[in-house]
Design a protein around this motif. Sequence first.
Motif, short mmCIF file in Angstrom:
data_model
loop_
_atom_site.label_atom_id
_atom_site.label_comp_id
_atom_site.label_asym_id
_atom_site.label_seq_id
_atom_site.Cartn_x
_atom_site.Cartn_y
_atom_site.Cartn_z
N UNK A 94 0.77 -1.24 -0.01
CA UNK A 94 0.14 0.02 0.07
C UNK A 94 0.85 1.25 0.09
N UNK A 95 0.81 1.88 -1.11
CA UNK A 95 1.88 3.13 -1.44
C UNK A 95 0.82 4.35 -1.50
N UNK A 96 1.51 5.30 -1.02
CA UNK A 96 0.91 6.65 -1.15
C UNK A 96 1.54 7.37 -1.93
N UNK A 97 1.09 8.23 -3.28
CA UNK A 97 2.14 9.14 -3.78
C UNK A 97 1.31 10.59 -3.84
N UNK A 98 2.18 11.36 -3.57
CA UNK A 98 1.78 12.73 -3.69
C UNK A 98 2.75 13.66 -4.57
N UNK A 124 -6.16 14.63 -3.14
CA UNK A 124 -5.54 14.88 -1.99
C UNK A 124 -5.66 16.52 -1.52
N UNK A 125 -5.38 17.25 -2.62
CA UNK A 125 -5.10 18.63 -2.73
C UNK A 125 -6.45 19.29 -2.17
N UNK A 126 -7.62 18.84 -2.07
CA UNK A 126 -8.69 19.45 -1.88
C UNK A 126 -9.23 18.96 -0.57
N UNK A 127 -8.31 18.24 0.26
CA UNK A 127 -8.74 17.89 1.62
C UNK A 127 -8.46 19.41 2.56
N UNK A 128 -9.11 19.65 3.32
CA UNK A 128 -9.15 20.74 4.14
C UNK A 128 -7.90 20.72 5.18
N UNK A 129 -6.50 20.90 4.69
CA UNK A 129 -5.56 20.84 5.28
C UNK A 129 -5.07 22.26 5.37
N UNK A 130 -5.57 23.36 4.44
CA UNK A 130 -5.05 24.43 4.11
C UNK A 130 -5.73 25.64 5.06
N UNK A 131 -5.56 26.82 4.68
CA UNK A 131 -6.14 28.11 5.20
C UNK A 131 -7.70 28.04 4.77
N UNK A 188 -5.93 21.82 0.99
CA UNK A 188 -4.39 21.70 0.92
C UNK A 188 -3.50 22.25 0.12
N UNK A 189 -3.76 22.08 -1.12
CA UNK A 189 -3.07 22.55 -2.37
C UNK A 189 -2.74 23.93 -2.19
N UNK A 190 -3.61 24.90 -1.81
CA UNK A 190 -3.43 26.03 -1.44
C UNK A 190 -2.55 26.68 -0.85
N UNK A 191 -2.00 25.86 -0.08
CA UNK A 191 -0.65 26.20 0.91
C UNK A 191 0.42 25.56 0.67
N UNK A 192 0.71 24.74 -0.56
CA UNK A 192 1.85 24.17 -0.96
C UNK A 192 2.05 24.40 -2.25
N UNK A 193 1.44 25.18 -3.17
CA UNK A 193 1.97 25.51 -4.46
C UNK A 193 2.32 26.87 -4.68
N UNK A 194 2.72 27.29 -5.94
CA UNK A 194 3.38 28.37 -6.27
C UNK A 194 2.49 29.56 -5.93
N UNK A 226 2.73 18.05 7.30
CA UNK A 226 1.52 17.87 7.96
C UNK A 226 0.26 17.15 7.27
N UNK A 227 0.35 17.54 5.81
CA UNK A 227 -0.64 16.81 5.13
C UNK A 227 -0.30 15.54 4.72
N UNK A 228 0.88 15.29 4.54
CA UNK A 228 1.45 13.61 4.51
C UNK A 228 0.76 13.03 5.59
N UNK A 229 1.22 13.52 6.90
CA UNK A 229 1.13 12.78 8.18
C UNK A 229 -0.65 12.32 8.09
#
Length: 392
Positions: A193-197, A224-231, A244-250, A314-317
Amino acid sequence: MTTRSTELLRVVHHRPGVTRADAARLLGVGTGAATELVTKLSRANLLVQAPATPSGARGRPTTVLLPHPEGPLVLAVAIYHEAWRIDVVELGGTTTASRTGRHATTDWVAVRTAVAAAIDELRTRYGPRARAIGISVPGTVSRTFRLDASGLHWHDVDLTELWPTADVFVAGNDATLAATAESSRGAAAGASLALHVRVEGGLGGAMVENGRPVIGARGAAGEFGHMPFGDPAIRCPCGAHGCWSSVVDGGALARLLGDRPPRDPITYARRVIATARAALPATAAAAASGPGPAAGDAEAALAAVQVVGAALGRGIAGLVNGLDADLVTVGGLGADLLATVPDAIHAAYHDGLMTIHRDAPPPVLPATLGDDDGPVAGAAEEAWSALFPRLA
């Protein structure tokens, strides 16, 4: 084609150059049955036999199994946020030809026209050998091959327009297909069982169980980028808040540095990450003695990259806590972040893990396949998987 014929093709695909004796062992058949299968597939222009490299040992020389030089091919298409690529891939995964291009516009019609023209040119060149197509795209793909890529404002796009008459047509999200490739030919090979981000213009990924990605009821699993891990104050183009993607991208780096939203978030992020490296202890002395960013610029970039790296960790965790993976592979800009600020990522990752995972946390590894290679390799793998049962 018999089931065992298909299985033999799969063996050669994943282990080109396998000896006939090893192939028989992997299939659980005798040498006579293996010889019969090889003969049948050779006559169908699917496999050829070649002498094995001499080993110096006594006994009858063995032979190895290779793709037939006139055998079937698949077209693997990867459409990225700023470019596109098409590989012509033979059995075994070798690329025999490639076409690339950039799209300065996000107008789907223009992108579709350029990619379709390149596909037509390759189909003309290879004729009936081109038997299938696999397409990787930066968005969600439905079971009817309709694309929704909110970051590029492509909605309800019909991907089959790229090759309307294809007998074998598969398509999927770029991060999902990159995950498939990592599990079959990369850092996650052998994981149950592998996760790829994958971080690019946004963040996506996939859970791959025993080599197969989990795609969900609507083909949207792995967003995963649309999980509520962001602001929660930040609204995502997908319509949700706090993605989540909104706090890790460009775009996140631009906000942290007080810049305008970048037109090309991937190019912008790579520039910021490269600037941040100049402030690292191992490179600061070299940067100070030669041309490069000012110290203040480099330090500000490094601080921003560390914040984004911590958000990634944090999101990977959270994913590991919820899915209990063997390991995590990180691709795209995520691999650049992991190489630049590993301490920030790993500290946030470990802090976010449940106690049961902390003694032996699943490793977080950079993807083996490059930024552009993972999605196109995954598209090829999916196309071959769909084609195998149809080969005669």
